[in-house]
Design a protein around this motif. Structure first.
Motif, PDB file in Angstrom:
ATOM      1  N   LEU A  17      -2.282  41.705  38.365  1.00 36.29           N
ATOM      2  CA  LEU A  17      -2.212  40.729  40.352  1.00 36.29           C
ATOM      3  C   LEU A  17      -0.740  39.749  40.669  1.00 36.29           C
ATOM      4  CD1 LEU A  17      -4.289  39.606  42.418  1.00 36.29           C
ATOM      5  CD2 LEU A  17      -4.496  37.858  41.756  1.00 36.29           C
ATOM      6  N   HIS A  18      -0.849  41.042  41.559  1.00 41.12           N
ATOM      7  CA  HIS A  18       0.640  40.322  42.394  1.00 41.12           C
ATOM      8  C   HIS A  18       0.841  39.482  42.759  1.00 41.12           C
ATOM      9  CE1 HIS A  18       4.622  41.286  44.277  1.00 41.12           C
ATOM     10  NE2 HIS A  18       4.213  40.431  44.931  1.00 41.12           N
ATOM     11  N   VAL A  19       1.289  38.323  42.332  1.00 42.67           N
ATOM     12  CA  VAL A  19       1.226  36.194  42.687  1.00 42.67           C
ATOM     13  C   VAL A  19       2.788  35.906  42.818  1.00 42.67           C
ATOM     14  CG1 VAL A  19       0.921  34.651  41.400  1.00 42.67           C
ATOM     15  CG2 VAL A  19      -0.429  36.264  41.522  1.00 42.67           C
ATOM     16  N   THR A  20       2.989  35.235  43.472  1.00 46.82           N
ATOM     17  CA  THR A  20       3.768  34.458  44.834  1.00 46.82           C
ATOM     18  C   THR A  20       3.326  33.487  44.866  1.00 46.82           C
ATOM     19  OG1 THR A  20       3.562  35.808  46.674  1.00 46.82           O
ATOM     20  CG2 THR A  20       5.049  36.648  45.615  1.00 46.82           C
ATOM     21  N   THR A  21       4.694  32.072  44.797  1.00 49.84           N
ATOM     22  CA  THR A  21       4.559  31.508  45.344  1.00 49.84           C
ATOM     23  C   THR A  21       5.728  30.438  46.173  1.00 49.84           C
ATOM     24  OG1 THR A  21       5.734  30.123  43.306  1.00 49.84           O
ATOM     25  CG2 THR A  21       3.557  30.612  42.549  1.00 49.84           C
ATOM     26  N   GLU A  22       4.535  29.557  46.868  1.00 50.05           N
ATOM     27  CA  GLU A  22       5.933  28.916  47.798  1.00 50.05           C
ATOM     28  C   GLU A  22       5.677  27.282  48.379  1.00 50.05           C
ATOM     29  OE1 GLU A  22       5.329  28.518  52.317  1.00 50.05           O
ATOM     30  OE2 GLU A  22       4.769  30.400  51.774  1.00 50.05           O
ATOM     31  N   PHE A  23       6.707  26.815  47.242  1.00 52.89           N
ATOM     32  CA  PHE A  23       6.700  24.928  48.077  1.00 52.89           C
ATOM     33  C   PHE A  23       7.462  25.071  49.557  1.00 52.89           C
ATOM     34  CE2 PHE A  23       8.595  21.191  47.937  1.00 52.89           C
ATOM     35  CZ  PHE A  23       8.481  19.853  47.285  1.00 52.89           C
ATOM     36  N   SER A  39      -5.280  43.308  46.956  1.00 46.26           N
ATOM     37  CA  SER A  39      -4.571  42.494  48.239  1.00 46.26           C
ATOM     38  C   SER A  39      -3.421  41.855  47.189  1.00 46.26           C
ATOM     39  CB  SER A  39      -4.727  41.816  48.720  1.00 46.26           C
ATOM     40  OG  SER A  39      -5.701  43.180  49.456  1.00 46.26           O
ATOM     41  N   PRO A  40      -2.089  41.351  47.775  1.00 49.02           N
ATOM     42  CA  PRO A  40      -1.156  40.316  46.432  1.00 49.02           C
ATOM     43  C   PRO A  40      -2.251  38.831  46.836  1.00 49.02           C
ATOM     44  CG  PRO A  40      -0.376  40.808  48.667  1.00 49.02           C
ATOM     45  CD  PRO A  40      -1.112  41.788  48.258  1.00 49.02           C
ATOM     46  N   LEU A  41      -1.766  37.864  46.006  1.00 53.04           N
ATOM     47  CA  LEU A  41      -2.326  36.344  45.814  1.00 53.04           C
ATOM     48  C   LEU A  41      -0.914  35.712  46.254  1.00 53.04           C
ATOM     49  CD1 LEU A  41      -4.382  35.019  45.770  1.00 53.04           C
ATOM     50  CD2 LEU A  41      -3.927  34.112  43.778  1.00 53.04           C
ATOM     51  N   GLY A  79      -6.170  47.208  50.280  1.00 58.14           N
ATOM     52  CA  GLY A  79      -5.440  45.791  50.352  1.00 58.14           C
ATOM     53  C   GLY A  79      -4.696  45.364  51.510  1.00 58.14           C
ATOM     54  N   SER A  80      -4.513  46.918  52.080  1.00 66.09           N
ATOM     55  CA  SER A  80      -3.624  46.987  53.691  1.00 66.09           C
ATOM     56  C   SER A  80      -4.648  46.224  54.908  1.00 66.09           C
ATOM     57  CB  SER A  80      -2.790  48.101  53.590  1.00 66.09           C
ATOM     58  OG  SER A  80      -3.685  49.349  53.485  1.00 66.09           O
ATOM     59  N   GLU A  81      -5.691  46.077  54.397  1.00 62.33           N
ATOM     60  CA  GLU A  81      -6.780  46.613  55.760  1.00 62.33           C
ATOM     61  C   GLU A  81      -7.529  45.299  55.818  1.00 62.33           C
ATOM     62  OE1 GLU A  81     -11.173  48.998  57.151  1.00 62.33           O
ATOM     63  OE2 GLU A  81      -9.978  48.935  54.988  1.00 62.33           O
ATOM     64  N   PHE A  82      -7.377  44.169  54.303  1.00 70.04           N
ATOM     65  CA  PHE A  82      -7.482  43.246  53.997  1.00 70.04           C
ATOM     66  C   PHE A  82      -6.464  42.312  54.913  1.00 70.04           C
ATOM     67  CE2 PHE A  82     -11.948  44.447  52.113  1.00 70.04           C
ATOM     68  CZ  PHE A  82     -12.595  43.439  52.087  1.00 70.04           C
ATOM     69  N   GLY A  83      -5.161  42.834  53.810  1.00 71.00           N
ATOM     70  CA  GLY A  83      -4.063  42.174  54.356  1.00 71.00           C
ATOM     71  C   GLY A  83      -3.887  41.134  52.737  1.00 71.00           C
ATOM     72  N   SER A  84      -2.988  40.178  53.222  1.00 72.32           N
ATOM     73  CA  SER A  84      -2.775  39.457  51.641  1.00 72.32           C
ATOM     74  C   SER A  84      -4.096  37.943  51.185  1.00 72.32           C
ATOM     75  CB  SER A  84      -2.190  38.266  51.698  1.00 72.32           C
ATOM     76  OG  SER A  84      -1.237  37.785  52.589  1.00 72.32           O
ATOM     77  N   GLU A 113     -10.844  37.558  43.957  1.00 69.32           N
ATOM     78  CA  GLU A 113     -11.053  37.887  45.271  1.00 69.32           C
ATOM     79  C   GLU A 113      -9.936  38.649  46.021  1.00 69.32           C
ATOM     80  OE1 GLU A 113     -12.109  39.350  49.325  1.00 69.32           O
ATOM     81  OE2 GLU A 113     -13.453  38.086  47.518  1.00 69.32           O
ATOM     82  N   ALA A 114      -8.629  38.517  45.617  1.00 70.57           N
ATOM     83  CA  ALA A 114      -7.372  39.330  45.383  1.00 70.57           C
ATOM     84  C   ALA A 114      -7.539  40.403  44.975  1.00 70.57           C
ATOM     85  CB  ALA A 114      -5.824  39.013  45.352  1.00 70.57           C
ATOM     86  N   ASP A 115      -8.026  40.543  43.211  1.00 75.54           N
ATOM     87  CA  ASP A 115      -7.617  41.543  42.435  1.00 75.54           C
ATOM     88  C   ASP A 115      -8.984  42.256  42.992  1.00 75.54           C
ATOM     89  OD1 ASP A 115      -7.639  42.971  40.040  1.00 75.54           O
ATOM     90  OD2 ASP A 115      -8.545  41.909  39.556  1.00 75.54           O
ATOM     91  N   ARG A 116      -9.950  41.973  43.777  1.00 72.96           N
ATOM     92  CA  ARG A 116     -10.970  42.929  44.393  1.00 72.96           C
ATOM     93  C   ARG A 116     -10.525  43.349  45.425  1.00 72.96           C
ATOM     94  NH1 ARG A 116     -14.940  38.406  43.793  1.00 72.96           N
ATOM     95  NH2 ARG A 116     -14.558  38.248  45.092  1.00 72.96           N
TER      96      ARG A 116
END
Length: 299
Positions: A86-92, A39-41, A7-12, A33-36
């Motif tokens: 999966l680690h998921v965050t959201t942003e408004f 990486s975080p989403l 995940g760190s190689e690909f990034g979020s 894709e993030a799960d594969r």
């Protein structure tokens, strides 16, 4: 040499949502894709109200905030049902969609967008937000196209020359985490190679040999760096490079290409072949940023 993928190689993975069905499909694709990748989403809703206080009422802004927050919650919940770990965050965000996504991805993220949003005309194959995101990005961008109903087990990488090595490496990493075959495809248009001048057969054969040498150089490097990966390489002639790539995308789960740009116009614009693929490909297209080369040639 063995390459590692984590995940760190690909990034979020950063995905934009707006309530449209293409954006919802893009969010679910981004989650997978993030799960594969491990990486975080990060899910972003951009209200595009920044600096419009004089033109939009406070009530309208507040209703938009509520709708956007509800959409973020609904999308995150749908993702959690499919990918519970999966680690998921959201942003408004109050900013414009392209600005919000570029900022959220920073230097390490991959941006994912749908092929058309709520604001687009049905006749547009790719919406204006998607085009702005792809043209201005400094990080990888995925435009989610196709139905995704059939899995081919193939990641397709478009190769023009050795300058595409970085984008092909990215395709190899994608193929490995998917446990898929990597297909390298070099399309050359003899009319572009020789112009309108009638050439001798020896000239055509020499041009063809040069095209194959470009592909072979990239293929040899990738096979050396990814010995565990099945790599196929093909060079084909066509009267339309973009048309041939569109046809090949029928048989791929992901098309990876160097997204060359031209700065001749007002601001960055996508190259002709890149633009065509984003409008017509039959599978998701992953663009790895690359500027036009010295002589202005682009794809």
């Amino acid at each position: 040499m063995n390459s590692t993928v984590n995940g760190s190689e690909f990034g979020s993975v950063v995905v934009g949502v707006d309530g449209s069905e293409p954006a919802r499909r893009a969010a679910l694709w981004a989650a997978a894709e993030a799960d594969r990748r491990g990486s975080p989403l990060h899910i972003v809703y951009a209200a595009d109200t920044e600096g419009r206080d004089l033109y939009i009422s406070a009530d309208t802004i507040e209703r938009g905030r509520g709708a956007g927050s509800d959409l973020l919650d609904e999308t995150a919940a749908a993702v959690a049902r499919l990918h519970p770990g999966l680690h998921v965050t959201t942003e408004f965000s109050l900013s414009a969609p392209a600005t919000s996504l570029h900022r959220s991805a920073a230097r390490r993220g991959t941006i994912v967008v749908g092929n058309r949003g709520l604001g687009g005309f049905n006749s547009l194959l790719l919406g204006s937000v998607g085009l702005k995101v792809a043209a201005g990005a400094k990080t990888p961008v995925v435009v989610v196209r196709g139905t995704g109903d059939v899995t081919t087990g193939v990641v397709l990488a478009a190769v023009r020359d050795e300058h595409d090595l970085d984008s092909v490496r990215h395709a190899a990493r994608e193929a490995r985490i998917r446990k898929s075959e990597l297909r390298l495809l070099h399309i050359w248009n003899i009319l572009e190679s020789v112009g309108s001048v009638v050439t001798m057969l020896d000239d055509v054969e020499e041009i063809a040999g040069e095209q194959v040498r470009h592909l072979t150089a990239v293929t040899d490097r990738i096979r050396d760096e990814f010995p565990d990966l099945t790599v196929e390489a093909d060079a084909e002639k066509s009267v339309s490079v973009s048309g041939a790539l569109v046809e090949a995308s029928h048989h791929a789960d992901l098309l990876v290409m160097g997204g060359r740009r031209s700065h001749d116009a007002m601001g960055p614009t996508l190259g002709w072949h890149t633009h065509s693929l984003l409008h017509h490909a039959h599978c998701p297209v992953l663009l790895i940023p690359r500027t036009a080369d010295r002589n202005g040639s682009e794809s």
